[in-house]
Design a protein around this motif. Structure first.
Motif, PDB file in Angstrom:
ATOM      1  N   TYR A 118       0.816  -1.226   0.000  1.00  0.00           N
ATOM      2  CA  TYR A 118       0.000   0.000   0.000  1.00  0.00           C
ATOM      3  C   TYR A 118       0.851   1.279   0.000  1.00  0.00           C
ATOM      4  O   TYR A 118       0.583   2.210  -0.751  1.00  0.00           O
ATOM      5  CB  TYR A 118      -0.940  -0.016   1.213  1.00  0.00           C
ATOM      6  N   SER A 145      -4.866   2.084  -4.102  1.00  0.00           N
ATOM      7  CA  SER A 145      -5.176   2.398  -2.702  1.00  0.00           C
ATOM      8  C   SER A 145      -6.389   1.565  -2.300  1.00  0.00           C
ATOM      9  O   SER A 145      -6.991   0.883  -3.135  1.00  0.00           O
ATOM     10  CB  SER A 145      -5.442   3.896  -2.527  1.00  0.00           C
ATOM     11  N   THR A 146      -6.775   1.662  -1.048  1.00  0.00           N
ATOM     12  CA  THR A 146      -7.788   0.716  -0.551  1.00  0.00           C
ATOM     13  C   THR A 146      -9.184   0.955  -1.127  1.00  0.00           C
ATOM     14  O   THR A 146      -9.982   0.029  -1.238  1.00  0.00           O
ATOM     15  CB  THR A 146      -7.910   0.805   0.983  1.00  0.00           C
ATOM     16  N   LYS A 147      -9.514   2.236  -1.392  1.00  0.00           N
ATOM     17  CA  LYS A 147     -10.865   2.638  -1.836  1.00  0.00           C
ATOM     18  C   LYS A 147     -11.922   2.379  -0.756  1.00  0.00           C
ATOM     19  O   LYS A 147     -13.103   2.212  -1.063  1.00  0.00           O
ATOM     20  CB  LYS A 147     -11.275   1.931  -3.153  1.00  0.00           C
ATOM     21  N   PHE A 148     -11.492   2.377   0.486  1.00  0.00           N
ATOM     22  CA  PHE A 148     -12.470   2.148   1.559  1.00  0.00           C
ATOM     23  C   PHE A 148     -13.337   3.379   1.845  1.00  0.00           C
ATOM     24  O   PHE A 148     -14.359   3.288   2.520  1.00  0.00           O
ATOM     25  CB  PHE A 148     -11.766   1.750   2.873  1.00  0.00           C
ATOM     26  N   SER A 149     -12.896   4.549   1.375  1.00  0.00           N
ATOM     27  CA  SER A 149     -13.507   5.801   1.850  1.00  0.00           C
ATOM     28  C   SER A 149     -15.023   5.918   1.612  1.00  0.00           C
ATOM     29  O   SER A 149     -15.722   6.410   2.502  1.00  0.00           O
ATOM     30  CB  SER A 149     -12.771   7.011   1.266  1.00  0.00           C
ATOM     31  N   ASN A 208      -6.316  10.598  -3.751  1.00  0.00           N
ATOM     32  CA  ASN A 208      -5.844  11.613  -2.805  1.00  0.00           C
ATOM     33  C   ASN A 208      -4.834  12.537  -3.484  1.00  0.00           C
ATOM     34  O   ASN A 208      -4.844  13.751  -3.283  1.00  0.00           O
ATOM     35  CB  ASN A 208      -5.212  10.921  -1.595  1.00  0.00           C
ATOM     36  N   ASN A 252      -9.515  18.858   4.816  1.00  0.00           N
ATOM     37  CA  ASN A 252      -8.466  18.819   3.789  1.00  0.00           C
ATOM     38  C   ASN A 252      -8.453  20.093   2.954  1.00  0.00           C
ATOM     39  O   ASN A 252      -7.396  20.574   2.564  1.00  0.00           O
ATOM     40  CB  ASN A 252      -8.653  17.601   2.888  1.00  0.00           C
ATOM     41  N   GLU A 271      -3.160   6.536   7.844  1.00  0.00           N
ATOM     42  CA  GLU A 271      -4.128   7.354   7.090  1.00  0.00           C
ATOM     43  C   GLU A 271      -5.478   7.402   7.804  1.00  0.00           C
ATOM     44  O   GLU A 271      -6.164   8.425   7.799  1.00  0.00           O
ATOM     45  CB  GLU A 271      -4.297   6.808   5.670  1.00  0.00           C
ATOM     46  N   ASN A 281     -13.556  16.416   4.217  1.00  0.00           N
ATOM     47  CA  ASN A 281     -13.554  17.285   3.046  1.00  0.00           C
ATOM     48  C   ASN A 281     -13.125  18.701   3.415  1.00  0.00           C
ATOM     49  O   ASN A 281     -12.146  19.230   2.897  1.00  0.00           O
ATOM     50  CB  ASN A 281     -14.940  17.295   2.392  1.00  0.00           C
ATOM     51  N   ASP A 321     -17.407   9.651  -1.245  1.00  0.00           N
ATOM     52  CA  ASP A 321     -16.933   9.525   0.133  1.00  0.00           C
ATOM     53  C   ASP A 321     -17.062  10.837   0.895  1.00  0.00           C
ATOM     54  O   ASP A 321     -16.395  11.031   1.910  1.00  0.00           O
ATOM     55  CB  ASP A 321     -15.490   8.997   0.167  1.00  0.00           C
ATOM     56  N   ASP A 371     -17.441  13.551   3.294  1.00  0.00           N
ATOM     57  CA  ASP A 371     -17.572  13.583   4.745  1.00  0.00           C
ATOM     58  C   ASP A 371     -17.214  15.013   5.133  1.00  0.00           C
ATOM     59  O   ASP A 371     -16.162  15.511   4.723  1.00  0.00           O
ATOM     60  CB  ASP A 371     -16.575  12.580   5.346  1.00  0.00           C
ATOM     61  N   ARG A 376      -7.995  10.522   9.253  1.00  0.00           N
ATOM     62  CA  ARG A 376      -9.456  10.629   9.208  1.00  0.00           C
ATOM     63  C   ARG A 376     -10.006  10.947  10.594  1.00  0.00           C
ATOM     64  O   ARG A 376     -10.842  11.834  10.760  1.00  0.00           O
ATOM     65  CB  ARG A 376     -10.024   9.306   8.668  1.00  0.00           C
TER      66      ARG A 376
HETATM   67  C1  LIG Z   1      -9.180  18.417  -1.013  1.00  0.00           C
HETATM   68  C2  LIG Z   1      -9.434  17.052  -0.391  1.00  0.00           C
HETATM   69  C3  LIG Z   1     -10.734  16.671  -0.062  1.00  0.00           C
HETATM   70  C4  LIG Z   1     -10.966  15.429   0.529  1.00  0.00           C
HETATM   71  N1  LIG Z   1     -12.258  15.069   0.856  1.00  0.00           N
HETATM   72  C5  LIG Z   1     -12.486  13.881   1.462  1.00  0.00           C
HETATM   73  C6  LIG Z   1     -13.789  13.501   1.841  1.00  0.00           C
HETATM   74  O1  LIG Z   1     -14.778  14.232   1.687  1.00  0.00           O
HETATM   75  N2  LIG Z   1     -13.954  12.270   2.408  1.00  0.00           N
HETATM   76  C7  LIG Z   1     -12.910  11.429   2.639  1.00  0.00           C
HETATM   77  O2  LIG Z   1     -13.098  10.317   3.142  1.00  0.00           O
HETATM   78  N3  LIG Z   1     -11.653  11.778   2.318  1.00  0.00           N
HETATM   79  C8  LIG Z   1     -11.405  12.976   1.740  1.00  0.00           C
HETATM   80  N4  LIG Z   1     -10.125  13.308   1.397  1.00  0.00           N
HETATM   81  C9  LIG Z   1      -9.023  12.444   1.822  1.00  0.00           C
HETATM   82  C10 LIG Z   1      -8.537  11.388   0.822  1.00  0.00           C
HETATM   83  O3  LIG Z   1      -8.277  11.973  -0.409  1.00  0.00           O
HETATM   84  C11 LIG Z   1      -9.506  10.229   0.664  1.00  0.00           C
HETATM   85  O4  LIG Z   1      -9.883   9.724   1.919  1.00  0.00           O
HETATM   86  C12 LIG Z   1      -8.845   9.079  -0.114  1.00  0.00           C
HETATM   87  O5  LIG Z   1      -8.416   9.539  -1.364  1.00  0.00           O
HETATM   88  C13 LIG Z   1      -9.816   7.956  -0.280  1.00  0.00           C
HETATM   89  O6  LIG Z   1      -9.280   6.925  -1.038  1.00  0.00           O
HETATM   90  P1  LIG Z   1      -8.868   5.557  -0.370  1.00  0.00           P
HETATM   91  O7  LIG Z   1      -9.959   5.055   0.503  1.00  0.00           O
HETATM   92  O8  LIG Z   1      -8.376   4.662  -1.421  1.00  0.00           O
HETATM   93  O9  LIG Z   1      -7.678   6.034   0.575  1.00  0.00           O
HETATM   94  P2  LIG Z   1      -6.432   5.228   1.143  1.00  0.00           P
HETATM   95  O10 LIG Z   1      -5.203   5.884   0.653  1.00  0.00           O
HETATM   96  O11 LIG Z   1      -6.561   3.795   0.913  1.00  0.00           O
HETATM   97  O12 LIG Z   1      -6.520   5.533   2.702  1.00  0.00           O
HETATM   98  C14 LIG Z   1      -7.240   4.693   3.622  1.00  0.00           C
HETATM   99  C15 LIG Z   1      -8.246   5.536   4.354  1.00  0.00           C
HETATM  100  O13 LIG Z   1      -7.588   6.536   5.127  1.00  0.00           O
HETATM  101  C16 LIG Z   1      -8.383   7.714   5.173  1.00  0.00           C
HETATM  102  N5  LIG Z   1      -7.636   8.832   4.593  1.00  0.00           N
HETATM  103  C17 LIG Z   1      -6.633   8.778   3.701  1.00  0.00           C
HETATM  104  N6  LIG Z   1      -6.175  10.018   3.439  1.00  0.00           N
HETATM  105  C18 LIG Z   1      -6.913  10.863   4.174  1.00  0.00           C
HETATM  106  C19 LIG Z   1      -6.927  12.273   4.341  1.00  0.00           C
HETATM  107  N7  LIG Z   1      -6.080  13.079   3.698  1.00  0.00           N
HETATM  108  N8  LIG Z   1      -7.865  12.813   5.148  1.00  0.00           N
HETATM  109  C20 LIG Z   1      -8.741  12.038   5.824  1.00  0.00           C
HETATM  110  N9  LIG Z   1      -8.751  10.698   5.711  1.00  0.00           N
HETATM  111  C21 LIG Z   1      -7.849  10.121   4.902  1.00  0.00           C
HETATM  112  C22 LIG Z   1      -9.628   7.443   4.346  1.00  0.00           C
HETATM  113  O14 LIG Z   1     -10.656   7.064   5.208  1.00  0.00           O
HETATM  114  C23 LIG Z   1      -9.197   6.301   3.448  1.00  0.00           C
HETATM  115  O15 LIG Z   1     -10.272   5.493   3.046  1.00  0.00           O
HETATM  116  C24 LIG Z   1      -9.868  14.570   0.795  1.00  0.00           C
HETATM  117  C25 LIG Z   1      -8.578  14.954   0.442  1.00  0.00           C
HETATM  118  C26 LIG Z   1      -8.366  16.184  -0.139  1.00  0.00           C
HETATM  119  C27 LIG Z   1      -6.958  16.576  -0.491  1.00  0.00           C
END
Ligand SMILES: Cc1cc2nc3c(=O)[nH]c(=O)nc-3n(C[C@H](O)[C@H](O)[C@H](O)COP(=O)(O)OP(=O)(O)OC[C@H]3O[C@@H](n4cnc5c(N)ncnc54)[C@H](O)[C@@H]3O)c2cc1C
Ligand SMILES: Nc1ncnc2c1ncn2[C@@H]1O[C@H](COP(=O)(O)OP(=O)(O)OP(=O)(O)O)[C@@H](O)[C@H]1O
Length: 591
Positions: A339, A352-356, A458, A498, A392, A495, A489, A491, A396
């Motif tokens: 990862y 990435s995980t896409k769990f969001s 991200n 960030n 990560e 959101n 996703d 939240d 959150r």
């Molecule tokens: C401008 C901006 C807006 C965003 N808005 C949201 C949003 O509305 N909802 C949201 O869930 N995430 C948001 N993110 C954070 C992040 O981009 C996403 O959580 C992530 O891309 C989701 O993909 P993933 O589950 O594959 O993440 P992975 O990389 O697999 O990460 C695992 C988990 O970690 C958490 N995570 C990872 N990065 C962040 C981060 N920067 N902030 C908070 N949690 C994080 C998420 O829950 C994610 O599912 C935002 C980031 C930016 C820069």
């Protein structure tokens, strides 16, 4: 590229008719009132629906996330539920209501568990609140875009299915919780409404209204299940449940939360433990006697145009799919161990995980993810990648706790630090960003992915945020609200948290960085695969030039503040592929 322009749809009035008898409870939809939305931007509902059909299979492919057959997903979820089944006994009396909000799951749902423990009968309810389908606060975009609405409906179908497997059902009601819950409480003489606690003002306001409504709807004296209930006020019990670490376990008050993430993380990692997931008994029944458990609305009834994902990732909503994605990513594809190396990717489902999306709707419990990471570490291997998913998830948590500390300032232009800066609200510049027509392939590809699928990596989110705010000088709230519309996703805490960081108005003054597009393109899309996927017209260009197509692509709407988009990397930002949270960017020079 063809863009489908959906004119703003009339808003539907969702009216609930509640017959206050236990056996007859009906919800009706009324398709009568037409209220045209007061929109700042008429074309806000533009979604890139139909790309030209491409000769290359890879350019038009869609990926289901998870990519598993329905019966496999059912089996995976049944197995998971099996592991989280215990033999607790309930000792409560009467009826308890569970008001589902952003906790659309059965596994590790504390509100559901507490309702079961404290009662003889549990009534699970979801209120389709018309405010969720109105418009965003400042700029009048749809509060919930069609793709997230579709995902939500899938979550509800699945929640009902999983509740039924546990001997219950889900009552779907259309209207405001503060009107529906008091009526139900009265009709069923419920002693308590259990729900997951939220932290942002819109949701807090609804909690206050529900509490007020319950106080007014005092239950009348009546004999119920052998218990005399006399003029009792139904309590609203709000349960913490959105984070991996529990709010009550933090070694400081939310008001004293450290303003630096690293400090926060180090303290909680040293001093806190994560509570184990709740084990549920095999059955949570019996359910109350209800003839009509209510039906889900269609997208059209919610005032939205339905939108098919015809390219990129199509996420399947619901707890069953969420649990299956965990199985697919951790166990089937064995991707957890890499990862940290892949997480900055942009193309495809597996970097990435896409769990969001499941976390945001509450279809997945973050504590369950923690336990799965630990299980993987025990059964397969532990390395920096397995840890990094938790790292990560702590981000959150951090953004959620920050919303408790900073309240509405998270949504204000100056952010928690009340930063004063001149912002533009230039409509045509904003629209070029929103529609993916800026002339910068990396921006345009990411924005098209967002409107087509409801997802963006991200890496992409950081880049398009920096571009909107730093290069265009646009009011960051316009970008944040557009994300609010589109993201599956979405939240509020993650959101807006960030976005305030990305705009340099967040609580941590060090998080104020500029992302150079040429540098980002060279590092994260050196062969232009990502941009060519979303902008097929670039496929004919030499790979290394796809991100710098010059006059072979549409004109650039603004120049870059730093560096050029010519293909050479003139940016002096720190080294590529740093593994820290927001690596590979440079400090922003305030205007
Ligand atoms: C401008 C901006 C807006 C965003 N808005 C949201 C949003 O509305 N909802 C949201 O869930 N995430 C948001 N993110 C954070 C992040 O981009 C996403 O959580 C992530 O891309 C989701 O993909 P993933 O589950 O594959 O993440 P992975 O990389 O697999 O990460 C695992 C988990 O970690 C958490 N995570 C990872 N990065 C962040 C981060 N920067 N902030 C908070 N949690 C994080 C998420 O829950 C994610 O599912 C935002 C980031 C930016 C820069
Ligand atoms: N869940 C949420 N999703 C999106 N935005 C939210 C959410 N909860 C609260 N907000 C935002 O919080 C802000 C609250 O504004 P409100 O006017 O109620 O409070 P305020 O602190 O008095 O702000 P102001 O001083 O600007 O009037 C709005 O921008 C609203 O959109």
């Amino acid at each position: 590229m063809a863009i489908l322009h959906c004119t703003p749809l009339p808003f539907l009035s969702l009216r609930t008719t509640l017959y206050s008898s236990k056996s007859s409870l009906t919800s009706t939809f009324t398709n009568s009132t037409t209220r045209t939305r007061n929109l700042l931007f008429v074309a806000m509902n533009t979604f890139s629906k139909s790309e030209p059909v491409s000769s290359s299979a890879s350019s038009s492919s869609t990926y289901e996330v998870p990519e598993l057959a329905a019966n496999d997903m059912d089996r995976i979820s049944d197995n998971t539920f099996g592991r989280y089944t215990g033999s607790t006994k309930r000792s409560g009396k009467g009826t308890a209501i569970v008001w589902f909000r952003n906790d659309l799951r059965v596994l590790d749902n504390e509100a559901l568990y507490k309702a079961w423990l404290s009662s003889e009968t549990v009534l699970p309810v979801y209120c389709v609140d018309p405010r969720l389908f109105a418009t965003t606060y400042h700029f009048g975009f749809p509060k919930t875009g069609a793709l997230r609405a579709q995902f939500l409906l899938e979550c509800l179908v699945d929640l009902r299915k999983n509740l039924m497997k546990k001997g219950l059902n889900l009552l779907v009601q259309h209207g405001k919780p503060e009107e529906i819950l008091p009526s139900l409480a009265k009709a069923f003489q419920a002693h308590t409404v259990y729900a997951q606690k939220e932290t942002c003002s819109e949701e807090l306001n609804v909690e206050r209204l529900v509490m007020g409504g319950l106080k007014q709807a005092v239950t009348s004296p009546e004999e119920s299940s052998g218990v005399t209930v006399s003029n009792k006020i139904t309590k609203l019990q709000l349960v913490w449940g959105t984070t991996m670490y529990h709010l009550d376990d933090l070694p400081f008050d939310a008001s004293s939360l450290p303003d630096m993430y690293t400090q926060f993380r180090k303290i909680i990692e040293a001093k806190c433990t994560i509570r184990p997931c709740i084990k549920l008994p095999p059955s949570l029944g019996p359910p109350p006697l209800i003839e009509d458990w209510g039906c889900l609305p269609s997208l059209e009834q919610l005032g939205l145009c339905s939108q098919n994902v015809i390219k990129g990732m199509k996420f399947v909503g619901g707890e069953t799919a969420g649990l299956s994605r965990v199985y697919e990513y951790f166990w089937k594809k064995d991707l957890l161990k890499v990862y940290k190396e892949t997480r900055n990717g942009m193309l495809g489902p597996d970097y990435s995980t896409k769990f969001s999306p499941w976390l945001a709707s509450g279809s997945l419990s973050p504590r369950f993810l923690y336990e799965e990471v630990k299980r993987y570490e025990n059964e397969r291997l532990a390395n920096s990648s397995t840890y990094w998913v938790l790292f990560e998830l702590i981000w959150r948590d951090y953004f959620r706790f920050l919303s408790v500390k900073y309240g509405n300032s998270l949504f204000h232009l100056g952010g928690p630090r009340k930063v004063q800066r001149n912002w533009s609200q230039d409509k045509s510049l904003f629209e070029s960003w929103r529609d993916g027509c800026t002339g910068y392939p990396l921006i345009d590809a990411n924005m098209k992915e967002l409107s087509t699928t409801g997802f963006m990596s991200n890496r992409g989110r950081q880049i398009v945020c920096s571009f909107l705010v730093r290069d265009m000088g646009i009011d960051w709230r316009m970008g944040a609200e557009w994300f609010e519309t589109c993201l599956l996703d979405y939240d509020p805490c993650s959101n807006y948290g960030n976005w305030t960081y990305g705009s340099g108005v967040g609580n941590d003054p060090r998080e104020d960085r500029y992302f150079s597009i040429p540098k980002q393109a060279q590092t994260y899309d050196p062969e232009g695969e990502y941009v060519a996927y979303w902008l097929p017209q670039l496929r004919k260009i030499q790979k290394e030039k796809r991100n710098f197509p010059g006059n072979m692509y549409i004109p650039q709407v603004v120049p870059l503040k730093f560096g050029t988009a010519s293909g050479s990397n003139k940016d002096s930002s720190p080294g590529a592929r740093r593994s820290n949270h927001r690596g590979n960017e440079r400090k922003w020079n305030r205007r």
